[in-house]
Motif scaffolding. Structure first.
Motif, PDB file in Angstrom:
ATOM      1  N   VAL A  37       0.847  -1.200   0.000  1.00  0.00           N
ATOM      2  CA  VAL A  37       0.000   0.000   0.000  1.00  0.00           C
ATOM      3  C   VAL A  37       0.881   1.249   0.000  1.00  0.00           C
ATOM      4  O   VAL A  37       0.604   2.221  -0.702  1.00  0.00           O
ATOM      5  CB  VAL A  37      -0.965  -0.009   1.206  1.00  0.00           C
ATOM      6  CG1 VAL A  37      -1.687   1.318   1.341  1.00  0.00           C
ATOM      7  CG2 VAL A  37      -1.964  -1.140   1.078  1.00  0.00           C
ATOM      8  N   GLY A  38       1.971   1.196   0.777  1.00  0.00           N
ATOM      9  CA  GLY A  38       2.911   2.319   0.813  1.00  0.00           C
ATOM     10  C   GLY A  38       3.564   2.566  -0.535  1.00  0.00           C
ATOM     11  O   GLY A  38       3.795   3.715  -0.927  1.00  0.00           O
ATOM     12  N   ALA A  39       3.871   1.498  -1.270  1.00  0.00           N
ATOM     13  CA  ALA A  39       4.451   1.656  -2.607  1.00  0.00           C
ATOM     14  C   ALA A  39       3.469   2.366  -3.532  1.00  0.00           C
ATOM     15  O   ALA A  39       3.855   3.248  -4.306  1.00  0.00           O
ATOM     16  CB  ALA A  39       4.839   0.298  -3.182  1.00  0.00           C
ATOM     17  N   VAL A  40       2.205   2.005  -3.441  1.00  0.00           N
ATOM     18  CA  VAL A  40       1.177   2.658  -4.274  1.00  0.00           C
ATOM     19  C   VAL A  40       1.021   4.118  -3.861  1.00  0.00           C
ATOM     20  O   VAL A  40       1.002   5.020  -4.706  1.00  0.00           O
ATOM     21  CB  VAL A  40      -0.163   1.896  -4.162  1.00  0.00           C
ATOM     22  CG1 VAL A  40      -1.277   2.658  -4.861  1.00  0.00           C
ATOM     23  CG2 VAL A  40      -0.028   0.498  -4.725  1.00  0.00           C
ATOM     24  N   PHE A  44       1.995   7.427  -6.033  1.00  0.00           N
ATOM     25  CA  PHE A  44       1.024   8.495  -6.276  1.00  0.00           C
ATOM     26  C   PHE A  44       1.582   9.850  -5.836  1.00  0.00           C
ATOM     27  O   PHE A  44       1.502  10.838  -6.582  1.00  0.00           O
ATOM     28  CB  PHE A  44      -0.282   8.199  -5.544  1.00  0.00           C
ATOM     29  CG  PHE A  44      -1.288   9.311  -5.634  1.00  0.00           C
ATOM     30  CD1 PHE A  44      -2.008   9.509  -6.799  1.00  0.00           C
ATOM     31  CD2 PHE A  44      -1.491  10.159  -4.571  1.00  0.00           C
ATOM     32  CE1 PHE A  44      -2.920  10.544  -6.897  1.00  0.00           C
ATOM     33  CE2 PHE A  44      -2.408  11.190  -4.650  1.00  0.00           C
ATOM     34  CZ  PHE A  44      -3.127  11.387  -5.817  1.00  0.00           C
ATOM     35  N   LEU A  45       2.151   9.896  -4.625  1.00  0.00           N
ATOM     36  CA  LEU A  45       2.691  11.162  -4.112  1.00  0.00           C
ATOM     37  C   LEU A  45       3.840  11.671  -4.973  1.00  0.00           C
ATOM     38  O   LEU A  45       3.904  12.865  -5.280  1.00  0.00           O
ATOM     39  CB  LEU A  45       3.155  10.998  -2.661  1.00  0.00           C
ATOM     40  CG  LEU A  45       2.058  10.804  -1.624  1.00  0.00           C
ATOM     41  CD1 LEU A  45       2.667  10.514  -0.265  1.00  0.00           C
ATOM     42  CD2 LEU A  45       1.147  12.019  -1.560  1.00  0.00           C
ATOM     43  N   PHE A  46       4.732  10.776  -5.361  1.00  0.00           N
ATOM     44  CA  PHE A  46       5.856  11.200  -6.192  1.00  0.00           C
ATOM     45  C   PHE A  46       5.370  11.683  -7.555  1.00  0.00           C
ATOM     46  O   PHE A  46       5.907  12.650  -8.093  1.00  0.00           O
ATOM     47  CB  PHE A  46       6.872  10.065  -6.342  1.00  0.00           C
ATOM     48  CG  PHE A  46       7.891  10.025  -5.239  1.00  0.00           C
ATOM     49  CD1 PHE A  46       9.241  10.195  -5.520  1.00  0.00           C
ATOM     50  CD2 PHE A  46       7.525   9.833  -3.915  1.00  0.00           C
ATOM     51  CE1 PHE A  46      10.187  10.165  -4.510  1.00  0.00           C
ATOM     52  CE2 PHE A  46       8.451   9.799  -2.893  1.00  0.00           C
ATOM     53  CZ  PHE A  46       9.794   9.968  -3.191  1.00  0.00           C
ATOM     54  N   GLY A  50       5.717  15.450  -9.687  1.00  0.00           N
ATOM     55  CA  GLY A  50       6.436  15.456 -10.954  1.00  0.00           C
ATOM     56  C   GLY A  50       7.582  14.473 -11.050  1.00  0.00           C
ATOM     57  O   GLY A  50       8.377  14.553 -11.978  1.00  0.00           O
ATOM     58  N   GLN A  51       7.675  13.543 -10.140  1.00  0.00           N
ATOM     59  CA  GLN A  51       8.737  12.539 -10.170  1.00  0.00           C
ATOM     60  C   GLN A  51       8.140  11.190 -10.554  1.00  0.00           C
ATOM     61  O   GLN A  51       6.967  10.945 -10.321  1.00  0.00           O
ATOM     62  CB  GLN A  51       9.406  12.426  -8.792  1.00  0.00           C
ATOM     63  CG  GLN A  51      10.062  13.691  -8.318  1.00  0.00           C
ATOM     64  CD  GLN A  51      11.210  14.109  -9.220  1.00  0.00           C
ATOM     65  OE1 GLN A  51      11.975  13.283  -9.679  1.00  0.00           O
ATOM     66  NE2 GLN A  51      11.302  15.395  -9.498  1.00  0.00           N
ATOM     67  N   PRO A  52       8.950  10.297 -11.122  1.00  0.00           N
ATOM     68  CA  PRO A  52       8.416   8.964 -11.439  1.00  0.00           C
ATOM     69  C   PRO A  52       8.152   8.169 -10.169  1.00  0.00           C
ATOM     70  O   PRO A  52       8.821   8.354  -9.153  1.00  0.00           O
ATOM     71  CB  PRO A  52       9.521   8.326 -12.274  1.00  0.00           C
ATOM     72  CG  PRO A  52      10.755   9.076 -11.937  1.00  0.00           C
ATOM     73  CD  PRO A  52      10.324  10.464 -11.560  1.00  0.00           C
ATOM     74  N   SER A  61      12.893   2.852  -6.462  1.00  0.00           N
ATOM     75  CA  SER A  61      11.551   2.362  -6.149  1.00  0.00           C
ATOM     76  C   SER A  61      11.430   1.997  -4.679  1.00  0.00           C
ATOM     77  O   SER A  61      10.379   2.191  -4.070  1.00  0.00           O
ATOM     78  CB  SER A  61      11.220   1.146  -7.011  1.00  0.00           C
ATOM     79  OG  SER A  61      11.136   1.516  -8.365  1.00  0.00           O
ATOM     80  N   LEU A  62      12.499   1.477  -4.097  1.00  0.00           N
ATOM     81  CA  LEU A  62      12.488   1.152  -2.678  1.00  0.00           C
ATOM     82  C   LEU A  62      12.337   2.411  -1.842  1.00  0.00           C
ATOM     83  O   LEU A  62      11.570   2.433  -0.876  1.00  0.00           O
ATOM     84  CB  LEU A  62      13.756   0.397  -2.286  1.00  0.00           C
ATOM     85  CG  LEU A  62      13.847  -0.046  -0.836  1.00  0.00           C
ATOM     86  CD1 LEU A  62      12.724  -1.013  -0.493  1.00  0.00           C
ATOM     87  CD2 LEU A  62      15.192  -0.673  -0.554  1.00  0.00           C
TER      88      LEU A  62
END
Length: 86
Positions: A37-40, A44-46, A50-52, A61-62
């Motif tokens: 859930v944190g990765a999602v 979204f926040l990034f 404007g960041q990938p 990604s980590l």
């Protein structure tokens, strides 16, 4: 990303996020769930800034997933509060 990659990334991010947010892990399943859930959430926040987001199993990604996991854990702890065991 494959399901196994999401689980591995989620486990690592959830564990690191738990250590940052409250100094203890929540348990294997909760760490995986909060990490995914944190990765999602982190992706979204990034993306909003404007960041990938999460792009695979790599260090960037980590970091995104850990930031998201800390946000999710902070909200989780704020909603659940501290429970006393009698």
């Amino acid at each position: 990303m494959s399901l196994l990659a999401w689980i591995v990334l989620g486990l690592i991010a959830g564990f690191i996020g738990s250590k940052i947010a409250n100094n203890t892990g929540q348990g294997l399943l909760v760490d995986i769930l909060l990490g995914v859930v944190g990765a999602v959430v982190g992706g979204f926040l990034f993306n909003q800034f404007g960041q990938p987001g999460v792009s695979g199993v790599n260090l960037y990604s980590l970091v995104v997933a850990v930031v998201g996991a800390v946000v999710v854990l902070s909200i989780y702890h704020a909603l659940m509060g501290r429970r006393r065991v009698l």
